[in-house]
Design a protein around this motif. Structure first.
Motif, short mmCIF file in Angstrom:
data_model
loop_
_atom_site.label_atom_id
_atom_site.label_comp_id
_atom_site.label_asym_id
_atom_site.label_seq_id
_atom_site.Cartn_x
_atom_site.Cartn_y
_atom_site.Cartn_z
N SER A 35 -2.37 9.71 1.51
CA SER A 35 -3.25 9.03 2.45
C SER A 35 -3.02 7.51 2.40
CB SER A 35 -4.70 9.35 2.13
OG SER A 35 -5.57 8.63 2.97
N LYS A 57 0.84 -1.21 0.00
CA LYS A 57 0.00 0.00 0.00
C LYS A 57 0.87 1.25 0.00
CE LYS A 57 -4.27 -1.01 2.50
NZ LYS A 57 -4.97 -0.74 3.76
N GLU A 111 -1.48 5.08 5.26
CA GLU A 111 -2.24 3.90 5.68
C GLU A 111 -1.37 2.65 5.58
OE1 GLU A 111 -6.11 1.49 4.07
OE2 GLU A 111 -6.14 3.67 3.85
N ASP A 169 -0.34 0.10 8.57
CA ASP A 169 -0.58 -1.35 8.50
C ASP A 169 0.70 -2.13 8.77
OD1 ASP A 169 -3.23 -0.93 7.88
OD2 ASP A 169 -3.01 -1.39 5.73
#
Length: 74
Positions: A30, A19, A34, A38
């Protein structure tokens, strides 16, 4: 720690890294953040499982020592 827990924690870390890289490649801050979150969450869970397993091992060893002393005293 069980192999399943370890695999889950590592998968969460890999998902986070993916990600983060995708967010970086697409200029999506963003998503990048994130992904970092994670990954850190996966590392924290893995560490927690390691500490839990270590504590369980030490408790087991202590019980074995105590049980051994009880037998020696009889």
């Amino acid at each position: 720690m069980g192999a399943f827990d370890k695999a889950k924690d590592q998968a969460e870390q890999m998902k986070g890294r993916a990600k983060e890289k995708f967010g970086d490649a697409t200029d999506n801050e963003s998503l990048e953040n994130e992904g970092r979150a994670d990954e850190l969450k996966g590392k924290a869970k893995e560490k927690w499982h390691d500490l839990k397993e270590e504590a369980g091992d030490k408790l087991h060893d202590a019980k074995e020592r105590i049980a051994g002393r009880d037998r020696d005293e009889r």
